[in-house]
Design a protein around this motif. Structure first.
Motif, short mmCIF file in Angstrom:
data_model
loop_
_atom_site.label_atom_id
_atom_site.label_comp_id
_atom_site.label_asym_id
_atom_site.label_seq_id
_atom_site.Cartn_x
_atom_site.Cartn_y
_atom_site.Cartn_z
N PHE A 7 0.83 -1.21 0.00
CA PHE A 7 0.00 0.00 0.00
C PHE A 7 0.86 1.25 0.00
O PHE A 7 0.61 2.19 -0.77
N SER A 10 2.56 1.75 -3.27
CA SER A 10 1.58 2.24 -4.24
C SER A 10 1.34 3.73 -4.04
O SER A 10 1.19 4.48 -5.02
N TYR A 76 -1.78 -5.63 -7.26
CA TYR A 76 -3.08 -5.93 -6.69
C TYR A 76 -3.92 -6.91 -7.49
O TYR A 76 -4.78 -7.59 -6.92
#
Length: 136
Positions: A7, A10, A76
């Motif tokens: 996360f 990203s 993802y």
């Protein structure tokens, strides 16, 4: 894959791509705004060059954003290969890189939502660097 690390990485890639409300968007916006201000303050020949630089930068930013978003897509939306042999030894995951990226992610988010302290600090550093030292 560590979900916290993924996360935050990203978030870093979104900032590099210039997605609002992250600090990367603010920095790209300020650069393009400065080039447009340069375009209006000088003559016609430099305004053409500044406009060319702005459009070239936007075009190259779109290419870079494609590769950043493609990497996030692989993070993802592609499952791990189930046919792959498991590793004979799986080392423990060190949590420190996840913590460091979490701090960087918070700074990127804060810098995109409230960029004025960072902009004031960079202006201060620019003025300090450009001022001539006093003769002694």
């Amino acid at each position: 894959i560590n979900p916290i690390f993924t996360f935050n990485f990203s978030l870093l890639l979104f900032s590099l791509a210039g997605i609002p409300p992250l600090a990367g968007f603010i920095s790209k916006f300020q650069i393009f705004y400065s080039l447009f201000a340069l375009r209006t303050s000088f003559g016609s020949s430099s305004s053409t060059h500044a406009l060319f630089i702005v459009f070239l930068s936007l075009f190259l930013s779109l290419f870079a954003a494609f590769y950043y978003l493609r990497l996030i897509h692989f993070f993802y939306f592609f499952p791990a290969n189930p046919a792959a042999k498991p590793a004979p030894f799986v080392p423990e995951v060190n949590p420190i890189p996840s913590y460091i990226l979490s701090i960087v992610g918070l700074i990127l988010l804060f810098g995109g939502i409230y960029p004025y302290p960072f902009m004031d600090f960079s202006t201060f550093l620019t003025l300090c660097a450009s001022s001539s030292p006093s003769p002694l």
